[in-house]
Design a protein around this motif. Structure first.
Motif, PDB file in Angstrom:
ATOM      1  N   LEU A   1       5.717  -6.953  -6.292  1.00  0.00           N
ATOM      2  CA  LEU A   1       4.308  -7.104  -6.664  1.00  0.00           C
ATOM      3  C   LEU A   1       3.617  -5.741  -6.772  1.00  0.00           C
ATOM      4  O   LEU A   1       2.753  -5.546  -7.644  1.00  0.00           O
ATOM      5  CB  LEU A   1       3.589  -8.052  -5.698  1.00  0.00           C
ATOM      6  CG  LEU A   1       3.398  -7.641  -4.250  1.00  0.00           C
ATOM      7  CD1 LEU A   1       2.120  -6.858  -4.039  1.00  0.00           C
ATOM      8  CD2 LEU A   1       3.379  -8.894  -3.354  1.00  0.00           C
ATOM      9  N   LEU A   2       3.972  -4.792  -5.903  1.00  0.00           N
ATOM     10  CA  LEU A   2       3.372  -3.461  -5.999  1.00  0.00           C
ATOM     11  C   LEU A   2       3.851  -2.745  -7.264  1.00  0.00           C
ATOM     12  O   LEU A   2       3.058  -2.097  -7.954  1.00  0.00           O
ATOM     13  CB  LEU A   2       3.703  -2.641  -4.752  1.00  0.00           C
ATOM     14  CG  LEU A   2       3.031  -3.122  -3.458  1.00  0.00           C
ATOM     15  CD1 LEU A   2       3.615  -2.404  -2.246  1.00  0.00           C
ATOM     16  CD2 LEU A   2       1.521  -2.922  -3.511  1.00  0.00           C
ATOM     17  N   LYS A   3       5.139  -2.877  -7.565  1.00  0.00           N
ATOM     18  CA  LYS A   3       5.650  -2.294  -8.816  1.00  0.00           C
ATOM     19  C   LYS A   3       4.937  -2.901 -10.021  1.00  0.00           C
ATOM     20  O   LYS A   3       4.517  -2.190 -10.942  1.00  0.00           O
ATOM     21  CB  LYS A   3       7.152  -2.558  -8.920  1.00  0.00           C
ATOM     22  CG  LYS A   3       7.768  -2.058 -10.225  1.00  0.00           C
ATOM     23  CD  LYS A   3       9.105  -2.724 -10.521  1.00  0.00           C
ATOM     24  CE  LYS A   3       8.910  -4.140 -11.047  1.00  0.00           C
ATOM     25  NZ  LYS A   3      10.174  -4.733 -11.524  1.00  0.00           N
ATOM     26  N   THR A   4       4.796  -4.221 -10.020  1.00  0.00           N
ATOM     27  CA  THR A   4       4.194  -4.906 -11.162  1.00  0.00           C
ATOM     28  C   THR A   4       2.746  -4.479 -11.362  1.00  0.00           C
ATOM     29  O   THR A   4       2.330  -4.157 -12.489  1.00  0.00           O
ATOM     30  CB  THR A   4       4.280  -6.429 -10.969  1.00  0.00           C
ATOM     31  OG1 THR A   4       5.660  -6.809 -10.879  1.00  0.00           O
ATOM     32  CG2 THR A   4       3.633  -7.164 -12.132  1.00  0.00           C
TER      33      THR A   4
ATOM     34  N   THR B   1      -3.474   3.082  -3.008  1.00  0.00           N
ATOM     35  CA  THR B   1      -3.672   3.638  -4.348  1.00  0.00           C
ATOM     36  C   THR B   1      -2.338   3.817  -5.073  1.00  0.00           C
ATOM     37  O   THR B   1      -1.269   3.828  -4.460  1.00  0.00           O
ATOM     38  CB  THR B   1      -4.360   5.008  -4.269  1.00  0.00           C
ATOM     39  OG1 THR B   1      -3.474   5.933  -3.603  1.00  0.00           O
ATOM     40  CG2 THR B   1      -5.661   4.924  -3.487  1.00  0.00           C
ATOM     41  N   ARG B   2      -2.445   4.000  -6.374  1.00  0.00           N
ATOM     42  CA  ARG B   2      -1.234   4.189  -7.168  1.00  0.00           C
ATOM     43  C   ARG B   2      -0.511   5.474  -6.768  1.00  0.00           C
ATOM     44  O   ARG B   2       0.725   5.515  -6.754  1.00  0.00           O
ATOM     45  CB  ARG B   2      -1.605   4.221  -8.656  1.00  0.00           C
ATOM     46  CG  ARG B   2      -0.399   4.357  -9.575  1.00  0.00           C
ATOM     47  CD  ARG B   2      -0.690   3.937 -11.002  1.00  0.00           C
ATOM     48  NE  ARG B   2      -1.919   4.535 -11.531  1.00  0.00           N
ATOM     49  CZ  ARG B   2      -2.332   4.372 -12.793  1.00  0.00           C
ATOM     50  NH1 ARG B   2      -1.636   3.626 -13.623  1.00  0.00           N
ATOM     51  NH2 ARG B   2      -3.445   4.934 -13.216  1.00  0.00           N
ATOM     52  N   SER B   3      -1.251   6.529  -6.405  1.00  0.00           N
ATOM     53  CA  SER B   3      -0.588   7.779  -6.014  1.00  0.00           C
ATOM     54  C   SER B   3       0.188   7.593  -4.710  1.00  0.00           C
ATOM     55  O   SER B   3       1.290   8.133  -4.561  1.00  0.00           O
ATOM     56  CB  SER B   3      -1.610   8.902  -5.873  1.00  0.00           C
ATOM     57  OG  SER B   3      -2.553   8.613  -4.860  1.00  0.00           O
ATOM     58  N   VAL B   4      -0.347   6.835  -3.758  1.00  0.00           N
ATOM     59  CA  VAL B   4       0.389   6.555  -2.524  1.00  0.00           C
ATOM     60  C   VAL B   4       1.647   5.755  -2.840  1.00  0.00           C
ATOM     61  O   VAL B   4       2.745   6.058  -2.346  1.00  0.00           O
ATOM     62  CB  VAL B   4      -0.495   5.805  -1.512  1.00  0.00           C
ATOM     63  CG1 VAL B   4       0.347   5.283  -0.347  1.00  0.00           C
ATOM     64  CG2 VAL B   4      -1.606   6.706  -0.993  1.00  0.00           C
ATOM     65  N   TRP B   5       1.517   4.716  -3.678  1.00  0.00           N
ATOM     66  CA  TRP B   5       2.663   3.892  -4.040  1.00  0.00           C
ATOM     67  C   TRP B   5       3.769   4.726  -4.669  1.00  0.00           C
ATOM     68  O   TRP B   5       4.950   4.541  -4.358  1.00  0.00           O
ATOM     69  CB  TRP B   5       2.232   2.774  -4.990  1.00  0.00           C
ATOM     70  CG  TRP B   5       3.371   2.141  -5.741  1.00  0.00           C
ATOM     71  CD1 TRP B   5       3.612   2.185  -7.081  1.00  0.00           C
ATOM     72  CD2 TRP B   5       4.457   1.384  -5.183  1.00  0.00           C
ATOM     73  NE1 TRP B   5       4.756   1.513  -7.402  1.00  0.00           N
ATOM     74  CE2 TRP B   5       5.297   1.011  -6.251  1.00  0.00           C
ATOM     75  CE3 TRP B   5       4.779   0.996  -3.892  1.00  0.00           C
ATOM     76  CZ2 TRP B   5       6.446   0.250  -6.062  1.00  0.00           C
ATOM     77  CZ3 TRP B   5       5.937   0.241  -3.701  1.00  0.00           C
ATOM     78  CH2 TRP B   5       6.752  -0.123  -4.775  1.00  0.00           C
ATOM     79  N   ARG B   6       3.413   5.651  -5.528  1.00  0.00           N
ATOM     80  CA  ARG B   6       4.447   6.430  -6.206  1.00  0.00           C
ATOM     81  C   ARG B   6       5.194   7.348  -5.261  1.00  0.00           C
ATOM     82  O   ARG B   6       6.308   7.776  -5.559  1.00  0.00           O
ATOM     83  CB  ARG B   6       3.821   7.194  -7.378  1.00  0.00           C
ATOM     84  CG  ARG B   6       3.374   6.229  -8.464  1.00  0.00           C
ATOM     85  CD  ARG B   6       3.108   6.856  -9.795  1.00  0.00           C
ATOM     86  NE  ARG B   6       3.020   5.806 -10.820  1.00  0.00           N
ATOM     87  CZ  ARG B   6       2.836   6.034 -12.099  1.00  0.00           C
ATOM     88  NH1 ARG B   6       2.743   7.272 -12.550  1.00  0.00           N
ATOM     89  NH2 ARG B   6       2.772   5.034 -12.960  1.00  0.00           N
ATOM     90  N   GLY B   7       4.608   7.637  -4.121  1.00  0.00           N
ATOM     91  CA  GLY B   7       5.334   8.386  -3.111  1.00  0.00           C
ATOM     92  C   GLY B   7       6.220   7.518  -2.235  1.00  0.00           C
ATOM     93  O   GLY B   7       7.082   8.036  -1.515  1.00  0.00           O
ATOM     94  N   LEU B   8       6.024   6.190  -2.293  1.00  0.00           N
ATOM     95  CA  LEU B   8       6.787   5.260  -1.454  1.00  0.00           C
ATOM     96  C   LEU B   8       7.880   4.520  -2.213  1.00  0.00           C
ATOM     97  O   LEU B   8       8.891   4.127  -1.627  1.00  0.00           O
ATOM     98  CB  LEU B   8       5.840   4.220  -0.842  1.00  0.00           C
ATOM     99  CG  LEU B   8       4.730   4.717   0.088  1.00  0.00           C
ATOM    100  CD1 LEU B   8       3.811   3.548   0.464  1.00  0.00           C
ATOM    101  CD2 LEU B   8       5.297   5.350   1.342  1.00  0.00           C
ATOM    102  N   ARG B   9       7.674   4.289  -3.509  1.00  0.00           N
ATOM    103  CA  ARG B   9       8.512   3.330  -4.236  1.00  0.00           C
ATOM    104  C   ARG B   9       9.976   3.714  -4.283  1.00  0.00           C
ATOM    105  O   ARG B   9      10.856   2.845  -4.271  1.00  0.00           O
ATOM    106  CB  ARG B   9       7.975   3.149  -5.658  1.00  0.00           C
ATOM    107  CG  ARG B   9       8.019   4.391  -6.521  1.00  0.00           C
ATOM    108  CD  ARG B   9       7.433   4.169  -7.896  1.00  0.00           C
ATOM    109  NE  ARG B   9       7.524   5.383  -8.717  1.00  0.00           N
ATOM    110  CZ  ARG B   9       7.129   5.451  -9.976  1.00  0.00           C
ATOM    111  NH1 ARG B   9       6.612   4.388 -10.568  1.00  0.00           N
ATOM    112  NH2 ARG B   9       7.239   6.592 -10.639  1.00  0.00           N
TER     113      ARG B   9
END
Length: 472
Positions: free
Chosen positions: A223-226, A301-309
Motif C-alpha cells: 500500500l505504501l508503494k502504491t 512523507t514520500r521522502s521518508v518512504w524512499r529511504g525505507l522501501r
C-alpha cells in the motif's frame, strides 16, 4: 374469552395497520439496502466501542450483516467486476486514476496497479497539486469492524473543508474476504479500493511464528508503494479497521504536515499516545516529539518512504521501524490527547495488551482550532531547548506517590520530576501508573530521550526522567 363485534373490528384494524407498516419497511429495505446497512454499521460502532467486558471475548460475528450470504457474495462480485473494468480502462486509454474506484490486484514487489512508472516524481492524475495526503484504511477479513471504522472516518473527514479532494480515502485489503468487499462496495462512492494479492505464498521462517505478521508487513509495503510510488502522493496517513477518530483528526494532521515536511529529523506524525489514559493527559493542543514509533493512525512523507522501501522487512514492520538502525535518530510527533481510539480486541495479536493498555485510551472529544496553535516549538533544536528548560524548572520529588498526591501549585514551573535509572526502575514506575512498562529498541513507549511526559491526577505535568538528564 368472548370477543365482541366491536373488539373484533379493532383487532382486525390493528393487524392491518401493523401489516401495512411491515410491508412499508420491507419495501424500503428492499429498495434501500445500502442505507439500512449503513445505519446498522452505526449501531455496530456503539457495540464494538463499548467498555471491555470482565472476560475477554473471542471474535466471532460480532455484528450480523443484514444481507444474506448470497447478497454479500453478489456485492463482492460487483466489486470484482469494477476491478476488471478499471483494468480494461487503464490498459486501453491510460485513464486518470483519480476517476477510478476499484483497482486491480497488486503485490508488494509487482507492477503498479495503475500501470504507472514507480520512479516517477509526479503525483498521478488530477490529484496533482491538490491532494495533501492519501488516507488509507488497512483491512483483512473483519467486515463488521471495517463497517464501523470506515463510516466513522468518512463522517470525520466530511467536517474538514474540501477533504474529498485534499484527503482521498482508500481501503486496502489483504486477500479477498467477501464480507469486507461487500462493505467497500457500499461505500465506493466515497472511497477507492486496493487489493493486496501476493504473487507467491508468504510463509513464516519457523513454525513458532505467525504467518500473519509476514502477510501484514508485505501488505503495508504494497500500500505504501502504491500510494507513494505509483500514485505519487506527497504524504500518506495510515489507519486501521478497528479505529475511531477524533473530530479534528484531519485538522490535526493538516497542521503537522508542514512540520513533518521541513524537519528531516522526523520520521512520522501519529494520532496515538500509548499513555493517553484519562487522568494521565489533559491538554488537547499539546504535541510532543518521541523516539518511539506509535503507529495506530500515522502519517509519513514520500521522502521518508524512499529511504525505507529498499530494506523493508519480511515481517514485524512496526517493531523494525522502532529499531535504532532504522530510526537513525529520527523521531515522531504525537499528541498528548490521542486523536484515535481502538476497539480491536480481535485480531492478529489476539487481544494482547488490549483490555489493560489499549481500550482505556480515549480520543479527544473537543475540536481544536489547529490554525491558531503555534507549533514552531516542535522543530528539533527548539524542542530540545524547551525540554531542558522544563527539567531545570521542575521540582524533583523523592517518590512517584509524592507527585501523585501533590496539588498543582506545589509543582515547579516545569512540573514534578521523578528520576529513574534503567529499564527495571522505569518498569516499577510504569506499573504503578498502569502504563506499558516495556522498552522497544532503546526507548520506553512515547519517550523523548528517555523522558516520559504525563499528568498527575490534578493536572500538573509529571516527567519521568533518566537520572543522567538531571545533570543540567
Amino acid at each position: 374469552m368472548k370477543v365482541t363485534g366491536r373488539a373484533a373490528v379493532a383487532i382486525v384494524a390493528l393487524v392491518f395497520a401493523a401489516t401495512q407498516s411491515w410491508l412499508t419497511r420491507f419495501k424500503r429495505t428492499k429498495t434501500d439496502a445500502k442505507s439500512l446497512h449503513i445505519a446498522i454499521e452505526s449501531n455496530a460502532c456503539a457495540f464494538l466501542s463499548r467498555p471491555p467486558p470482565a472476560a475477554p471475548l473471542r471474535h466471532r460475528r460480532l455484528v450480523r450483516d443484514p444481507l444474506s450470504p448470497e447478497e454479500v457474495n453478489g456485492e463482492a462480485a460487483a466489486l470484482r467486476q469494477e476491478q476488471r473494468r478499471t483494468a480494461e480502462r487503464l490498459s486501453s486509454s491510460g485513464a486518470d486514476p483519480a476517476q477510478l474506484r476499484a483497482f486491480p490486484k497488486g503485490s508488494s514487489d509487482g507492477a503498479c496497479v495503475n500501470g504507472a512508472d514507480p520512479d516517477s516524481k509526479a503525483t498521478s492524475g488530477t490529484w496533482a497539486g491538490m491532494a495533501e495526503a492519501a488516507v488509507v484504511m488497512v483491512t483483512f477479513d473483519r467486515a463488521d469492524y471495517l463497517g464501523c471504522a470506515l463510516q466513522d472516518l468518512l463522517a470525520v473527514r466530511a467536517r474538514f473543508p474540501n477533504a474529498g479532494e485534499l484527503y482521498p480515502a482508500f481501503v486496502s485489503q489483504d486477500g479477498d474476504a467477501a464480507g469486507v468487499q461487500a462493505v467497500v462496495r457500499r461505500h465506493l462512492d466515497r472511497v477507492r479500493y486496493l487489493e493486496h494479492a501476493p504473487d507467491r505464498p508468504i510463509r513464516a521462517p519457523s513454525a513458532r511464528e505467525k504467518v500473519a505478521y509476514y502477510r501484514i508487513a508485505q501488505h503495508y509495503k504494497f500500500l505504501l508503494k502504491t500510494l507513494f510510488d505509483c500514485f505519487g502522493f506527497p504524504r500518506v496517513i495510515v489507519v486501521e479497521d478497528d479505529m475511531r477518530f477524533a473530530p479534528d483528526f484531519f485538522a490535526y494532521f493538516d497542521a503537522l504536515a508542514p512540520v513533518l515536511d521541513e524537519d528531516s529529523s522526523l520520521l512520522c506524525a501519529s494520532a496515538w499516545n500509548d499513555n493517553g489514559m484519562p487522568g494521565l493527559v489533559s491538554e488537547p493542543t499539546a504535541v510532543e516529539r518521541s523516539d518511539f514509533f506509535p503507529g495506530l493512525g500515522w502519517m509519513t512523507t514520500r521522502s521518508v518512504w524512499r529511504g525505507l522501501r529498499g530494506r523493508w522487512p519480511a515481517g514485524y514492520w512496526d517493531d523494525w521501524l522502532r529499531t535504532p538502525e532504522v530510526r537513525q535518530g529520527r523521531q515522531c510527533l504525537r499528541p498528548e490527547v490521542a486523536r484515535t481510539s481502538n476497539f480491536g480486541r480481535a485480531g492478529s495479536s489476539e487481544g494482547q495488551y488490549f483490555d489493560a493498555y489499549i481500550a482505556p485510551i480515549q480520543r479527544a472529544a473537543v475540536e481544536v482550532n489547529w490554525g491558531g496553535v503555534d507549533l514552531e516549538y516542535l522543530v528539533k533544536d527548539a524542542y530540545e531547548a524547551r525540554m531542558q528548560s522544563k527539567i531545570a524548572a521542575g521540582k524533583v520529588v523523592e517518590s512517584l506517590d509524592d507527585a501523585l498526591a501533590a496539588l498543582p501549585e506545589e509543582a515547579g514551573a516545569g512540573g514534578f520530576i521523578v528520576a529513574y535509572e534503567g529499564q527495571e526502575e522505569y518498569s516499577v514506575l510504569a506499573r504503578r501508573l498502569k502504563i506499558l512498562p516495556e522498552f522497544k529498541g532503546d526507548a520506553p513507549r512515547v519517550a523523548y530521550a528517555g523522558i516520559v511526559m504525563l499528568r498527575t491526577p490534578y493536572g500538573a505535568p509529571l516527567l519521568l526522567v533518566p537520572r543522567s538528564r538531571l545533570a543540567y
